[in-house]
Design a protein around this motif. Structure first.
Motif, PDB file in Angstrom:
ATOM      1  N   VAL A 171     -65.355 -12.033 -29.831  1.00  0.00           N
ATOM      2  CA  VAL A 171     -64.207 -12.829 -29.233  1.00  0.00           C
ATOM      3  C   VAL A 171     -63.616 -11.771 -28.217  1.00  0.00           C
ATOM      4  N   ALA A 172     -63.499 -10.458 -28.349  1.00  0.00           N
ATOM      5  CA  ALA A 172     -63.065  -9.664 -27.226  1.00  0.00           C
ATOM      6  C   ALA A 172     -63.937  -9.534 -26.174  1.00  0.00           C
ATOM      7  N   GLU A 173     -65.402  -9.582 -26.253  1.00  0.00           N
ATOM      8  CA  GLU A 173     -66.141  -9.360 -25.312  1.00  0.00           C
ATOM      9  C   GLU A 173     -66.072 -10.810 -24.496  1.00  0.00           C
ATOM     10  N   LEU A 174     -65.813 -11.852 -24.966  1.00  0.00           N
ATOM     11  CA  LEU A 174     -65.828 -13.283 -24.218  1.00  0.00           C
ATOM     12  C   LEU A 174     -64.697 -13.298 -23.532  1.00  0.00           C
ATOM     13  N   ILE A 175     -63.425 -12.383 -23.768  1.00  0.00           N
ATOM     14  CA  ILE A 175     -62.099 -12.599 -23.157  1.00  0.00           C
ATOM     15  C   ILE A 175     -62.264 -11.570 -22.021  1.00  0.00           C
ATOM     16  N   ASN A 176     -62.904 -10.665 -22.395  1.00  0.00           N
ATOM     17  CA  ASN A 176     -62.847  -9.356 -21.183  1.00  0.00           C
ATOM     18  C   ASN A 176     -63.805  -9.498 -20.262  1.00  0.00           C
ATOM     19  N   LEU A 177     -65.231 -10.068 -20.686  1.00  0.00           N
ATOM     20  CA  LEU A 177     -66.361 -10.098 -19.859  1.00  0.00           C
ATOM     21  C   LEU A 177     -66.591  -8.905 -19.091  1.00  0.00           C
ATOM     22  N   GLN A 178     -66.458  -7.772 -19.588  1.00  0.00           N
ATOM     23  CA  GLN A 178     -66.834  -6.523 -18.974  1.00  0.00           C
ATOM     24  C   GLN A 178     -68.233  -6.051 -19.059  1.00  0.00           C
ATOM     25  N   GLY A 179     -68.707  -5.231 -18.103  1.00  0.00           N
ATOM     26  CA  GLY A 179     -69.976  -4.899 -17.975  1.00  0.00           C
ATOM     27  C   GLY A 179     -70.947  -5.643 -17.576  1.00  0.00           C
ATOM     28  N   LYS A 180     -72.386  -5.033 -17.062  1.00  0.00           N
ATOM     29  CA  LYS A 180     -73.271  -5.705 -16.173  1.00  0.00           C
ATOM     30  C   LYS A 180     -73.821  -6.876 -16.892  1.00  0.00           C
ATOM     31  N   LYS A 181     -73.708  -6.830 -18.277  1.00  0.00           N
ATOM     32  CA  LYS A 181     -74.211  -8.098 -19.144  1.00  0.00           C
ATOM     33  C   LYS A 181     -73.465  -9.390 -18.936  1.00  0.00           C
ATOM     34  N   PHE A 182     -72.003  -9.221 -18.519  1.00  0.00           N
ATOM     35  CA  PHE A 182     -71.339 -10.673 -18.190  1.00  0.00           C
ATOM     36  C   PHE A 182     -70.961 -10.597 -16.670  1.00  0.00           C
ATOM     37  N   HIS A 183     -71.898 -10.040 -15.862  1.00  0.00           N
ATOM     38  CA  HIS A 183     -71.561 -10.115 -14.478  1.00  0.00           C
ATOM     39  C   HIS A 183     -71.730 -11.489 -13.989  1.00  0.00           C
ATOM     40  N   LYS A 184     -72.664 -12.375 -14.152  1.00  0.00           N
ATOM     41  CA  LYS A 184     -72.674 -13.619 -13.709  1.00  0.00           C
ATOM     42  C   LYS A 184     -71.419 -14.354 -14.234  1.00  0.00           C
ATOM     43  N   LYS A 185     -71.159 -14.347 -15.331  1.00  0.00           N
ATOM     44  CA  LYS A 185     -70.043 -15.068 -15.906  1.00  0.00           C
ATOM     45  C   LYS A 185     -68.780 -14.787 -15.272  1.00  0.00           C
ATOM     46  N   LYS A 186     -68.587 -13.400 -15.122  1.00  0.00           N
ATOM     47  CA  LYS A 186     -67.392 -12.658 -14.494  1.00  0.00           C
ATOM     48  C   LYS A 186     -67.226 -13.300 -12.977  1.00  0.00           C
ATOM     49  N   ASN A 187     -68.374 -13.313 -12.437  1.00  0.00           N
ATOM     50  CA  ASN A 187     -68.473 -13.856 -11.018  1.00  0.00           C
ATOM     51  C   ASN A 187     -67.827 -15.382 -10.848  1.00  0.00           C
ATOM     52  N   HIS A 188     -68.309 -16.320 -11.845  1.00  0.00           N
ATOM     53  CA  HIS A 188     -67.685 -17.522 -11.835  1.00  0.00           C
ATOM     54  C   HIS A 188     -66.265 -17.509 -12.045  1.00  0.00           C
ATOM     55  N   LEU A 189     -65.950 -16.729 -13.015  1.00  0.00           N
ATOM     56  CA  LEU A 189     -64.386 -16.531 -13.435  1.00  0.00           C
ATOM     57  C   LEU A 189     -63.688 -16.162 -12.127  1.00  0.00           C
ATOM     58  N   ASN A 190     -63.978 -15.287 -11.410  1.00  0.00           N
ATOM     59  CA  ASN A 190     -63.429 -14.595 -10.189  1.00  0.00           C
ATOM     60  C   ASN A 190     -63.372 -15.686  -9.113  1.00  0.00           C
ATOM     61  N   ALA A 191     -64.397 -16.466  -9.049  1.00  0.00           N
ATOM     62  CA  ALA A 191     -64.303 -17.420  -7.896  1.00  0.00           C
ATOM     63  C   ALA A 191     -63.356 -18.557  -8.264  1.00  0.00           C
ATOM     64  N   PHE A 192     -63.178 -19.071  -9.452  1.00  0.00           N
ATOM     65  CA  PHE A 192     -62.293 -19.824  -9.943  1.00  0.00           C
ATOM     66  C   PHE A 192     -60.766 -19.269  -9.645  1.00  0.00           C
ATOM     67  N   LEU A 193     -60.567 -18.103  -9.967  1.00  0.00           N
ATOM     68  CA  LEU A 193     -59.341 -17.445  -9.762  1.00  0.00           C
ATOM     69  C   LEU A 193     -58.859 -17.435  -8.219  1.00  0.00           C
ATOM     70  N   LYS A 194     -59.920 -17.149  -7.470  1.00  0.00           N
ATOM     71  CA  LYS A 194     -59.792 -17.100  -5.878  1.00  0.00           C
ATOM     72  C   LYS A 194     -59.454 -18.288  -5.465  1.00  0.00           C
ATOM     73  N   LEU A 195     -60.136 -19.547  -5.935  1.00  0.00           N
ATOM     74  CA  LEU A 195     -59.933 -20.805  -5.464  1.00  0.00           C
ATOM     75  C   LEU A 195     -58.847 -21.437  -5.851  1.00  0.00           C
ATOM     76  N   TYR A 196     -58.333 -20.979  -7.195  1.00  0.00           N
ATOM     77  CA  TYR A 196     -57.189 -21.742  -7.924  1.00  0.00           C
ATOM     78  C   TYR A 196     -56.244 -20.823  -8.533  1.00  0.00           C
ATOM     79  N   PRO A 197     -55.542 -19.955  -7.768  1.00  0.00           N
ATOM     80  CA  PRO A 197     -54.882 -18.804  -8.338  1.00  0.00           C
ATOM     81  C   PRO A 197     -53.468 -19.411  -9.027  1.00  0.00           C
ATOM     82  N   ASN A 198     -53.150 -20.785  -8.782  1.00  0.00           N
ATOM     83  CA  ASN A 198     -51.756 -21.166  -9.369  1.00  0.00           C
ATOM     84  C   ASN A 198     -52.209 -22.079 -10.413  1.00  0.00           C
ATOM     85  N   TYR A 199     -53.631 -21.730 -11.164  1.00  0.00           N
ATOM     86  CA  TYR A 199     -53.920 -22.819 -12.095  1.00  0.00           C
ATOM     87  C   TYR A 199     -52.877 -22.412 -13.417  1.00  0.00           C
TER      88      TYR A 199
END
Length: 295
Positions: A127-155
Motif C-alpha cells: 500500500v505504501a509503495e502504491l501511494i508514494n510511487l517512489q523510485g525508478k520502478k514506478f517511473h512510468k506510473k509517476k509520470n502519468h500521475l504528474n501529467a494528471f496533476l499538471k493538467l488538472y491541479p484543481n481536481y
C-alpha cells in the motif's frame, strides 16, 4: 447438501467464516460474488461449520471453492465428494490457494489432479509503495500521475456515498457506451457495479471518486480482506483523462486504506494489456491459484 442462491442475508455468515480462515484470494469475498452473479449462477451451502460456494457458468459443469471456515474440513470435503457423485458431477475446485491445495493433498492423497492457473493469480502490492510511487520502478506510473496533476491541479476527491451515487451511475453509463457491445465481460461488470451501488450502504465498502470541474472522471471501491490487506474490486476512469486510473488508484489507498500493509488487486485473466499494467505496479507477490479435479 442444500445449495441456496446468493443473497444479502448470507453475507454475515460468509464474512464470519472468512475471518475464521486464511483466505486471501479475492474470489470468495461476498462483494466479489455479488458483483459477478449475473455472469454465473452462485449458490451457497452451510455444512460442518463451513461455507461451500458452488458456481456454474452457462452451459458448463459446476465447480466449487474450497470450504471456508473453522469447521471440520475433512468431513465437509467428504460430504462434497458424495454430493458430487449423487449429482453425477466430476468434483472440481477452483481458485485454490497453495495452503488449501496442500491441505487437500494431505487429507485426500492422490485423489485429485492439480493445475496452476497463472491467468487467475491475484496480484498483491505494498500500500505504501502504491501511494508514494517512489523510485525508478514506478517511473512510468509517476509520470502519468504528474501529467494528471499538471493538467488538472484543481481536481477533488470524494468518498462514494448516497449523495454522489446518482451522478456516479450516470458517469458509469457514459463510459460503458464506449465499451465493445460484444464484450460480455464488460457488460456483466457494468451491471455488477450498478447492483453493488444499489446496496452500497449494506456492504463494508470504502470507495471514492475523482472530480474535475465538478464532473466525475474516475471511481474505485474496495474493502478489507483482513486487518492488514485491502481488496480492490473495481477501478474505472474516463479514458480521455490522462492519469485518471493512476490518480484514483493512489487516492483511494491514501484516503481509505493507509492502515493496511498490502492490497490485493485481483487477477489479469490472461489479458496481455492488463497483465502489463498490473506488473507495472511491481507486485510484492502473487497469490497462486490452482484447479483441483477428483480423479
Amino acid at each position: 447438501m442444500e445449495f441456496n442462491p446468493l443473497n444479502l442475508a448470507q453475507r454475515n455468515t460468509l464474512d464470519s467464516a472468512l475471518k475464521a480462515d486464511n483466505f486471501i484470494v479475492g474470489d470468495v469475498n461476498f462483494t466479489n460474488l455479488y458483483l459477478w452473479q449475473n455472469a454465473r449462477e452462485i449458490r451457497l451451502a452451510f455444512a460442518g461449520g463451513c461455507v461451500v460456494i458452488k458456481t456454474t457458468y452457462p452451459n458448463q459443469a459446476p465447480f466449487y471453492f474450497y470450504p471456508i471456515g473453522g469447521g471440520d474440513k475433512r468431513a465437509v470435503l467428504e460430504q462434497l465428494i458424495n454430493h458430487a457423485k449423487a449429482q453425477r458431477e466430476v468434483l472440481e475446485f477452483r481458485a485454490l490457494q497453495s495452503e488449501h491445495k496442500n491441505e487437500l493433498e494431505r487429507l485426500f492423497p492422490n485423489a485429485f489432479s492439480y493445475e496452476a492457473q497463472r491467468d487467475r493469480f491475484d496480484y498483491v502490492y505494498s500500500v505504501a509503495e502504491l501511494i508514494n510511487l517512489q523510485g525508478k520502478k514506478f517511473h512510468k506510473k509517476k509520470n502519468h500521475l504528474n501529467a494528471f496533476l499538471k493538467l488538472y491541479p484543481n481536481y477533488s476527491y470524494e468518498p462514494i456515498s448516497l449523495l454522489n451515487i446518482p451522478e456516479l451511475k450516470l458517469a458509469l453509463q457514459e463510459w460503458h457506451k464506449l465499451d465493445d457491445p460484444q464484450d460480455l465481460g464488460l457488460k456483466h461488470e457494468h451491471g455488477g457495479i450498478l447492483s453493488v451501488l444499489a446496496i452500497y450502504e449494506s456492504l463494508p465498502l470504502l470507495g471514492g471518486v475523482i472530480k474535475i470541474d465538478g464532473r466525475i472522471v474516475a471511481m474505485s471501491f474496495g474493502e478489507k480482506l483482513n486487518p492488514t490487506m485491502a481488496l480492490i474490486h473495481i477501478e474505472k476512469a474516463d479514458p480521455s483523462v490522462r492519469g485518471g486510473y493512476q490518480m484514483i488508484n493512489q487516492q483511494l489507498l491514501k484516503h481509505a486504506f493507509t492502515d493496511c500493509v498490502h492490497v490485493n488487486r485481483e487477477e489479469d485473466l490472461g489479458i496481455e494489456g492488463l497483465r502489463q499494467a498490473k506488473m507495472g505496479y511491481n507486485p510484492v507477490f502473487l497469490v497462486e491459484k490452482h484447479h483441483a479435479r477428483l480423479v
